[in-house]
Design a protein around this motif. Structure first.
Motif, PDB file in Angstrom:
ATOM      1  N   LEU A  88       0.856  -1.181   0.000  1.00 42.18           N
ATOM      2  CA  LEU A  88       0.000   0.000   0.000  1.00 42.18           C
ATOM      3  C   LEU A  88       0.891   1.228   0.000  1.00 42.18           C
ATOM      4  CD1 LEU A  88      -2.803   1.368   0.340  1.00 42.18           C
ATOM      5  CD2 LEU A  88      -2.508   1.119   2.818  1.00 42.18           C
ATOM      6  N   VAL A  89       0.785   2.039  -1.047  1.00 44.98           N
ATOM      7  CA  VAL A  89       1.637   3.215  -1.210  1.00 44.98           C
ATOM      8  C   VAL A  89       0.915   4.454  -0.686  1.00 44.98           C
ATOM      9  CG1 VAL A  89       2.836   4.699  -2.863  1.00 44.98           C
ATOM     10  CG2 VAL A  89       2.794   2.219  -3.213  1.00 44.98           C
ATOM     11  N   LEU A  90       1.607   5.244   0.140  1.00 45.18           N
ATOM     12  CA  LEU A  90       1.087   6.530   0.604  1.00 45.18           C
ATOM     13  C   LEU A  90       1.825   7.642  -0.131  1.00 45.18           C
ATOM     14  CD1 LEU A  90       0.904   6.042   4.485  1.00 45.18           C
ATOM     15  CD2 LEU A  90      -0.886   5.664   2.786  1.00 45.18           C
ATOM     16  N   ALA A  91       1.104   8.614  -0.643  1.00 42.10           N
ATOM     17  CA  ALA A  91       1.731   9.699  -1.393  1.00 42.10           C
ATOM     18  C   ALA A  91       1.180  11.048  -0.936  1.00 42.10           C
ATOM     19  CB  ALA A  91       1.506   9.527  -2.892  1.00 42.10           C
ATOM     20  N   THR A  92       1.986  12.085  -1.143  1.00 40.30           N
ATOM     21  CA  THR A  92       1.587  13.427  -0.715  1.00 40.30           C
ATOM     22  C   THR A  92       0.382  13.919  -1.494  1.00 40.30           C
ATOM     23  OG1 THR A  92       3.881  13.944  -0.142  1.00 40.30           O
ATOM     24  CG2 THR A  92       2.379  15.795  -0.408  1.00 40.30           C
ATOM     25  N   GLU A  93       0.334  13.601  -2.789  1.00 38.09           N
ATOM     26  CA  GLU A  93      -0.759  14.061  -3.641  1.00 38.09           C
ATOM     27  C   GLU A  93      -1.096  12.991  -4.651  1.00 38.09           C
ATOM     28  OE1 GLU A  93       2.208  16.515  -6.662  1.00 38.09           O
ATOM     29  OE2 GLU A  93       0.886  17.591  -5.292  1.00 38.09           O
ATOM     30  N   GLU A  94      -2.242  13.176  -5.328  1.00 40.16           N
ATOM     31  CA  GLU A  94      -2.676  12.220  -6.331  1.00 40.16           C
ATOM     32  C   GLU A  94      -1.896  12.446  -7.621  1.00 40.16           C
ATOM     33  OE1 GLU A  94      -6.857  12.646  -6.731  1.00 40.16           O
ATOM     34  OE2 GLU A  94      -7.306  11.915  -4.714  1.00 40.16           O
ATOM     35  N   ARG A  95      -0.983  11.537  -7.930  1.00 36.77           N
ATOM     36  CA  ARG A  95      -0.171  11.633  -9.144  1.00 36.77           C
ATOM     37  C   ARG A  95      -0.289  10.332  -9.908  1.00 36.77           C
ATOM     38  NH1 ARG A  95       5.471  13.018  -6.660  1.00 36.77           N
ATOM     39  NH2 ARG A  95       4.665  11.532  -5.143  1.00 36.77           N
ATOM     40  N   LEU A  96      -0.668  10.438 -11.181  1.00 44.24           N
ATOM     41  CA  LEU A  96      -0.970   9.246 -11.962  1.00 44.24           C
ATOM     42  C   LEU A  96       0.280   8.437 -12.291  1.00 44.24           C
ATOM     43  CD1 LEU A  96      -3.219   7.649 -13.297  1.00 44.24           C
ATOM     44  CD2 LEU A  96      -2.856   8.989 -15.378  1.00 44.24           C
ATOM     45  N   ALA A  97       1.346   9.087 -12.729  1.00 44.33           N
ATOM     46  CA  ALA A  97       2.528   8.357 -13.196  1.00 44.33           C
ATOM     47  C   ALA A  97       3.128   7.439 -12.124  1.00 44.33           C
ATOM     48  CB  ALA A  97       3.579   9.331 -13.725  1.00 44.33           C
ATOM     49  N   PRO A  98       3.374   7.945 -10.907  1.00 38.81           N
ATOM     50  CA  PRO A  98       3.913   7.044  -9.874  1.00 38.81           C
ATOM     51  C   PRO A  98       2.965   5.898  -9.540  1.00 38.81           C
ATOM     52  CG  PRO A  98       4.205   9.335  -9.236  1.00 38.81           C
ATOM     53  CD  PRO A  98       3.287   9.330 -10.412  1.00 38.81           C
ATOM     54  N   LEU A  99       1.652   6.167  -9.604  1.00 35.83           N
ATOM     55  CA  LEU A  99       0.676   5.125  -9.319  1.00 35.83           C
ATOM     56  C   LEU A  99       0.762   4.017 -10.358  1.00 35.83           C
ATOM     57  CD1 LEU A  99      -1.745   3.786  -8.028  1.00 35.83           C
ATOM     58  CD2 LEU A  99      -3.224   5.452  -9.181  1.00 35.83           C
ATOM     59  N   VAL A 100       0.840   4.403 -11.630  1.00 38.98           N
ATOM     60  CA  VAL A 100       0.932   3.409 -12.705  1.00 38.98           C
ATOM     61  C   VAL A 100       2.204   2.583 -12.543  1.00 38.98           C
ATOM     62  CG1 VAL A 100       1.212   3.082 -15.196  1.00 38.98           C
ATOM     63  CG2 VAL A 100      -0.462   4.729 -14.330  1.00 38.98           C
ATOM     64  N   ASP A 101       3.324   3.267 -12.268  1.00 40.90           N
ATOM     65  CA  ASP A 101       4.596   2.560 -12.106  1.00 40.90           C
ATOM     66  C   ASP A 101       4.547   1.597 -10.922  1.00 40.90           C
ATOM     67  OD1 ASP A 101       5.612   3.929 -14.259  1.00 40.90           O
ATOM     68  OD2 ASP A 101       6.641   5.450 -13.049  1.00 40.90           O
ATOM     69  N   ALA A 102       3.964   2.058  -9.815  1.00 40.69           N
ATOM     70  CA  ALA A 102       3.875   1.214  -8.628  1.00 40.69           C
ATOM     71  C   ALA A 102       2.957   0.021  -8.875  1.00 40.69           C
ATOM     72  CB  ALA A 102       3.364   2.034  -7.442  1.00 40.69           C
ATOM     73  N   LEU A 103       1.867   0.263  -9.584  1.00 45.23           N
ATOM     74  CA  LEU A 103       0.929  -0.807  -9.894  1.00 45.23           C
ATOM     75  C   LEU A 103       1.590  -1.870 -10.761  1.00 45.23           C
ATOM     76  CD1 LEU A 103      -1.878  -2.089 -10.058  1.00 45.23           C
ATOM     77  CD2 LEU A 103      -2.397  -0.538 -11.948  1.00 45.23           C
ATOM     78  N   ARG A 104       2.305  -1.440 -11.774  1.00 44.53           N
ATOM     79  CA  ARG A 104       2.974  -2.394 -12.666  1.00 44.53           C
ATOM     80  C   ARG A 104       4.051  -3.184 -11.919  1.00 44.53           C
ATOM     81  NH1 ARG A 104       1.204  -2.307 -17.511  1.00 44.53           N
ATOM     82  NH2 ARG A 104       0.342  -0.467 -18.519  1.00 44.53           N
ATOM     83  N   ALA A 105       4.613  -2.594 -10.883  1.00 46.72           N
ATOM     84  CA  ALA A 105       5.637  -3.283 -10.099  1.00 46.72           C
ATOM     85  C   ALA A 105       5.036  -4.254  -9.086  1.00 46.72           C
ATOM     86  CB  ALA A 105       6.524  -2.267  -9.380  1.00 46.72           C
ATOM     87  N   GLY A 106       3.722  -4.141  -8.857  1.00 50.58           N
ATOM     88  CA  GLY A 106       3.073  -5.073  -7.948  1.00 50.58           C
ATOM     89  C   GLY A 106       2.339  -4.473  -6.776  1.00 50.58           C
ATOM     90  N   ALA A 107       2.242  -3.137  -6.703  1.00 50.46           N
ATOM     91  CA  ALA A 107       1.505  -2.502  -5.600  1.00 50.46           C
ATOM     92  C   ALA A 107       0.020  -2.842  -5.699  1.00 50.46           C
ATOM     93  CB  ALA A 107       1.703  -0.997  -5.625  1.00 50.46           C
ATOM     94  N   THR A 108      -0.639  -2.870  -4.559  1.00 50.22           N
ATOM     95  CA  THR A 108      -2.047  -3.231  -4.503  1.00 50.22           C
ATOM     96  C   THR A 108      -2.940  -2.052  -4.135  1.00 50.22           C
ATOM     97  OG1 THR A 108      -1.233  -5.328  -3.604  1.00 50.22           O
ATOM     98  CG2 THR A 108      -3.601  -5.041  -3.688  1.00 50.22           C
ATOM     99  N   GLY A 109      -2.343  -0.983  -3.625  1.00 49.30           N
ATOM    100  CA  GLY A 109      -3.159   0.147  -3.221  1.00 49.30           C
ATOM    101  C   GLY A 109      -2.384   1.440  -3.214  1.00 49.30           C
ATOM    102  N   TYR A 110      -3.115   2.545  -3.266  1.00 46.26           N
ATOM    103  CA  TYR A 110      -2.531   3.874  -3.346  1.00 46.26           C
ATOM    104  C   TYR A 110      -3.431   4.814  -2.570  1.00 46.26           C
ATOM    105  CZ  TYR A 110      -0.272   7.862  -5.781  1.00 46.26           C
ATOM    106  OH  TYR A 110       0.426   8.990  -6.112  1.00 46.26           O
ATOM    107  N   LEU A 111      -2.869   5.470  -1.573  1.00 46.18           N
ATOM    108  CA  LEU A 111      -3.651   6.340  -0.697  1.00 46.18           C
ATOM    109  C   LEU A 111      -2.883   7.632  -0.486  1.00 46.18           C
ATOM    110  CD1 LEU A 111      -6.350   5.760   0.882  1.00 46.18           C
ATOM    111  CD2 LEU A 111      -4.927   5.300   2.880  1.00 46.18           C
ATOM    112  N   THR A 112      -3.589   8.769  -0.451  1.00 46.95           N
ATOM    113  CA  THR A 112      -2.892  10.022  -0.198  1.00 46.95           C
ATOM    114  C   THR A 112      -2.709  10.207   1.306  1.00 46.95           C
ATOM    115  OG1 THR A 112      -4.845  11.446   0.037  1.00 46.95           O
ATOM    116  CG2 THR A 112      -4.053  11.019  -2.200  1.00 46.95           C
ATOM    117  N   LYS A 113      -1.736  11.031   1.657  1.00 44.86           N
ATOM    118  CA  LYS A 113      -1.437  11.271   3.064  1.00 44.86           C
ATOM    119  C   LYS A 113      -2.472  12.177   3.729  1.00 44.86           C
ATOM    120  CE  LYS A 113       3.507  10.494   2.395  1.00 44.86           C
ATOM    121  NZ  LYS A 113       4.869  11.061   2.388  1.00 44.86           N
ATOM    122  N   GLU A 114      -3.443  12.620   2.953  1.00 46.60           N
ATOM    123  CA  GLU A 114      -4.560  13.363   3.533  1.00 46.60           C
ATOM    124  C   GLU A 114      -5.570  12.422   4.175  1.00 46.60           C
ATOM    125  OE1 GLU A 114      -4.708  16.701   3.681  1.00 46.60           O
ATOM    126  OE2 GLU A 114      -2.713  16.647   2.782  1.00 46.60           O
TER     127      GLU A 114
END
Length: 230
Positions: A88-114
């Motif tokens: 599960l990746v936590l990020a400062t803001e909603e950014r598409l490119a890092p999400l796509v890269d993380a997903l392709r690498a095997g991440a299962t979730g993406y949540l903002t730090k808000e």
């Protein structure tokens, strides 16, 4: 209690963040929640892979800003040493490119730090169940990007022939946006059976999430014809 505990076994969580205050604060809360326990705390990508190999966590909560350019390598490294770990990746803001890269690498979730602590705990539970977590307003762009990027060169029929007839039906429903409950209702099977079919599809096609499976199905429109012919 922040979230109603579930009947599942205790979920071991690895916290990966460069800030000790964050790790201590979040870890302190997670350790008070029934059904959750902190397996370890890592301050760097290198340590995270080492700790994941040592502790074999169920879920890794990763600071997406720890090393943005190296995020895919970190996710892949975690999956390599702890294959059953959900990331599960936590990020400062909603950014598409890092999400796509993380997903392709095997991440299962993406949540903002808000997100609130309650939302984080629920996200941990959901990714542990195999669900894919992403901010709702990013879903459309994410799916479109996954479809447009494609990337798999195998012949459609040859690739889809890896699946059983039932699995092709399930994949077709995933392409239409169905979750496991909707799939279960449509095919008159139990939600657990639907979940097992989805897991088998992901394993056979080398995918990591239902969303990626939906994108795969949309890149292979012949799937509908195969399902109709079965």
């Amino acid at each position: 209690m922040l979230v109603r505990p579930e009947a599942d076994a205790t979920i071991a969580v690895l916290l990966v963040d460069g800030r000790s205050l964050f790790r201590q604060a979040v870890g302190g809360v997670l350790n008070t929640v029934d059904g959750l326990t902190v397996a370890g705390e890592s301050h760097s990508a290198r340590q995270a892979v080492h700790d994941a190999e040592r502790t074999q966590p169920d879920v890794a909560v990763v600071d997406g800003d720890l090393d943005v350019s190296g995020l895919p390598d970190l996710v892949a490294g975690l999956k390599q040493v702890a294959p059953s770990c959900r990331v599960l990746v936590l990020a400062t803001e909603e950014r598409l490119a890092p999400l796509v890269d993380a997903l392709r690498a095997g991440a299962t979730g993406y949540l903002t730090k808000e997100a609130s602590m309650t939302e984080l705990i629920e996200a941990v539970r959901r990714v542990h169940r195999g669900e894919f977590i992403v901010p709702a307003d990013m879903l459309g762009d994410l799916l479109a990007t996954l479809v447009s990027q494609g990337g798999r060169t195998n012949d459609s029929i040859k690739t889809l022939s890896k699946l059983t007839r039932r699995e092709r039906e399930v994949l077709s429903l995933l392409a239409d946006g169905s979750n496991k409950d909707a799939i279960a209702e449509a095919l008159a099977i139990s939600p657990q059976t639907a979940r097992t079919h989805v897991q088998n599809i992901l394993a056979k096609l080398g995918l990591h999430s239902r969303l990626e499976a939906a994108a795969f199905a949309r890149r292979h429109p012949i799937l509908k014809d195969l399902v109709a012919a079965d």
